[in-house]
Design a protein around this motif. Sequence first.
Motif, mmCIF file in Angstrom:
data_model
loop_
_atom_site.group_PDB
_atom_site.id
_atom_site.type_symbol
_atom_site.label_atom_id
_atom_site.label_comp_id
_atom_site.label_asym_id
_atom_site.label_seq_id
_atom_site.Cartn_x
_atom_site.Cartn_y
_atom_site.Cartn_z
ATOM 1 N N PRO A 299 -74.676 25.660 80.125
ATOM 2 C CA PRO A 299 -73.471 25.611 79.296
ATOM 3 C C PRO A 299 -73.160 26.867 78.502
ATOM 4 N N TYR A 300 -74.091 27.816 78.419
ATOM 5 C CA TYR A 300 -73.887 29.005 77.603
ATOM 6 C C TYR A 300 -73.905 30.266 78.458
ATOM 7 N N GLY A 301 -73.475 31.379 77.844
ATOM 8 C CA GLY A 301 -73.629 32.667 78.508
ATOM 9 C C GLY A 301 -75.095 33.041 78.601
ATOM 10 N N GLY A 302 -75.807 32.815 77.511
ATOM 11 C CA GLY A 302 -77.235 33.090 77.489
ATOM 12 C C GLY A 302 -77.882 32.322 76.354
ATOM 13 N N MET A 303 -79.185 32.129 76.445
ATOM 14 C CA MET A 303 -79.965 31.498 75.385
ATOM 15 C C MET A 303 -81.224 32.309 75.189
ATOM 16 N N GLU A 304 -81.468 32.685 73.933
ATOM 17 C CA GLU A 304 -82.448 33.709 73.595
ATOM 18 C C GLU A 304 -83.876 33.208 73.512
ATOM 19 N N ALA A 327 -77.686 42.161 76.486
ATOM 20 C CA ALA A 327 -77.958 42.951 75.285
ATOM 21 C C ALA A 327 -77.977 42.040 74.057
ATOM 22 N N HIS A 328 -77.068 41.075 74.041
ATOM 23 C CA HIS A 328 -77.002 40.116 72.935
ATOM 24 C C HIS A 328 -78.280 39.280 72.862
ATOM 25 N N GLU A 329 -78.690 38.723 73.993
ATOM 26 C CA GLU A 329 -79.877 37.865 73.979
ATOM 27 C C GLU A 329 -81.142 38.649 73.653
ATOM 28 N N LEU A 330 -81.230 39.880 74.125
ATOM 29 C CA LEU A 330 -82.371 40.715 73.755
ATOM 30 C C LEU A 330 -82.386 40.974 72.258
ATOM 31 N N ALA A 331 -81.212 41.256 71.684
ATOM 32 C CA ALA A 331 -81.137 41.520 70.244
ATOM 33 C C ALA A 331 -81.612 40.328 69.423
ATOM 34 N N HIS A 332 -81.486 39.125 69.979
ATOM 35 C CA HIS A 332 -81.994 37.940 69.288
ATOM 36 C C HIS A 332 -83.507 37.999 69.088
ATOM 37 N N SER A 333 -84.191 38.864 69.810
ATOM 38 C CA SER A 333 -85.635 38.997 69.614
ATOM 39 C C SER A 333 -85.953 39.455 68.201
ATOM 40 N N TRP A 334 -84.973 40.030 67.527
ATOM 41 C CA TRP A 334 -85.102 40.397 66.124
ATOM 42 C C TRP A 334 -84.337 39.404 65.244
#
Length: 644
Positions: A299-304, A327-334
Amino acid sequence: MMALRSIAFLTAAAMLAACGPANDSATKAATAAAPAILATPEGKDVNSYANPLEARVTHVALDLAADFDAHVLSGTATLDIATARDAQKIVLDDNGLVIKGITDANGKALAYQVGARDPIHGAPLTIQLGGARRIVIAYESAPDATALQWMAPEQTLGKKKPYLFTQGEAILNRTWIPTQDSPGIRQTWEARITVPDGLTAVMSGESQSTLGETAPGNRRTFSFGMDKPVAPYLIAMAIGDLRFKAIDDTMGVWSEPAMVDKAAAEFADLGKFMEAAEELYGPYRWGRYDVLVLPPSFPYGGMENPTLTFATPTIIAGDKSLVSVIAHELAHSWSGNLVTNATWDDFWLNEGFTTYAENRIIERVYGPERAAMEADLLWTDMEQAVDEAGGPTSKLTQLHLDLTPDMDPDTATGQIAYDKGATFLRTIEQAVGREKWDAYLKAYFDRHAFQPQTSAGFLADLRANLFKNDAATAQKIGLDQWVYQPGIPANAVHVKSTAFVPIDKAAATFAATGDIAQAPRGVSTQEILRFINQLPRDIGNAKLATLDAAFHWSTTGNSEIRFAWLELAIANHYPPAGASAEDFLTSQGRRKFVAPLFADLMDQPGWGPAVARRLYAKARPGYHPLTVGTIDKIVGWKGADATK
């Protein structure tokens, strides 16, 4: 107020001690300190039955078997618990779990009760501890557990083997894991997952048996672990016919076999994204970073999910034009995984920070102009989101929300958190200078690593560390107005792309004259999106036919362009796009796309609602429960026999 909050921090920290595994002293300290912010007014989670100041889960150990015939996961969850000195019970979140029994670590039965069920939050599962600090829950999930999508072979790309994936955000993991399902109650975890032979299990933690181990009944068991405390919604799993392709020694792509090469090529810049992110925000702390490309119903573009981003195949355009999602999901690592919103009232602390960081990563990897175009498109999206939320005076346009127990956080936390949140941080950046702001953010993630956060906590940190000797600038920015008041403040920074100047001119010319000579050719996805979205919604079918013949947007494989085109086509009741709309709505279930398109159809007088219900009757069986819950409301779903 600040003094009282400090006292609450000390009291909560003194009440609870950490239990469960931890990999280093920093992680142990973070685990022990986690409840402190939960004792503040903003740290109370109305979407969880848990009382973490009395007793909280610190570690979850799952031992589950997947039954693809019955559509259930069954087995045990062993929970390690930290408690206040006189705690007699622990309250977990439960939504539809079938509890078979609960014991302490020695097998002694513990009394428990499942309370009244709420349609949004499920029910409290109250367990009498009897002095236990480790409990074992035997249970199984319900066949209709909302976090689980069980897929028949024909619903997959390969068409030969079944598939299962989980989606826990915001409060859905309580439908398959008996724990305290609140983002502020961080937990380490481990899991043993047994699956039919021929299938592979992957999870959002370190794999300890890539090929699995032989298990009775022609099955295999896969083992995983996460030794860093995470929000429970980040425990994620997928099971299917999966293959892996490495991008480098620490990154790679999982997907069904037919997709793996294409996905690895699309995400070839992962290493560059990681390098940019670490330069900006400090070391990546999660070990591996892999991407799992899921079936189109995701259902989403990505899930982090930590170590393993879940991604929709709709971002694979063949030219890397849509990889901002990664890039967005990787940034969620922070922002989100390392420092997490303590409650869903502060969802923006995850998504606003991450949207801002995504744009900074894109700027470093693909250049300032690409980043400026994406930021400019974000501004337009933000204006639209404000309108859809009820206008600039609506409380839903605040960053800090005031969710009540009758509000589902999955539907109440919307696009404002992403776009207004990123604009707020960009406004601070311009006010203090990029160098100073970057240094602050890197230090902020270090100070609060593996901890939950609230808006009040973030603003206090800003004032103590960024604006310690510059209260005037903080006052000028209007920090509290940005976070606690509706609308977009007048000082919001709007990044404008110079590349859009000729695009806007071409759109205006075409709208007025039908002259296609200046229409965008050989330009970026972002410029095409700008052109389509600048056209008036009542442009007329003759002009749409001209565009259709020239650019073939009805059949493009770029999902963002096709979505924008279909919105324009539906607004004009352009019949030649009907087949494209049917194919698009029935071949993928990304909520970002399908929800607006069904809403657009329902808004068309006369013909639209009947078409929407007919297409939804066809598409609904392949959609994720989250998407179904949204579209049911949009179309007024009353069953497949009520499509008129």
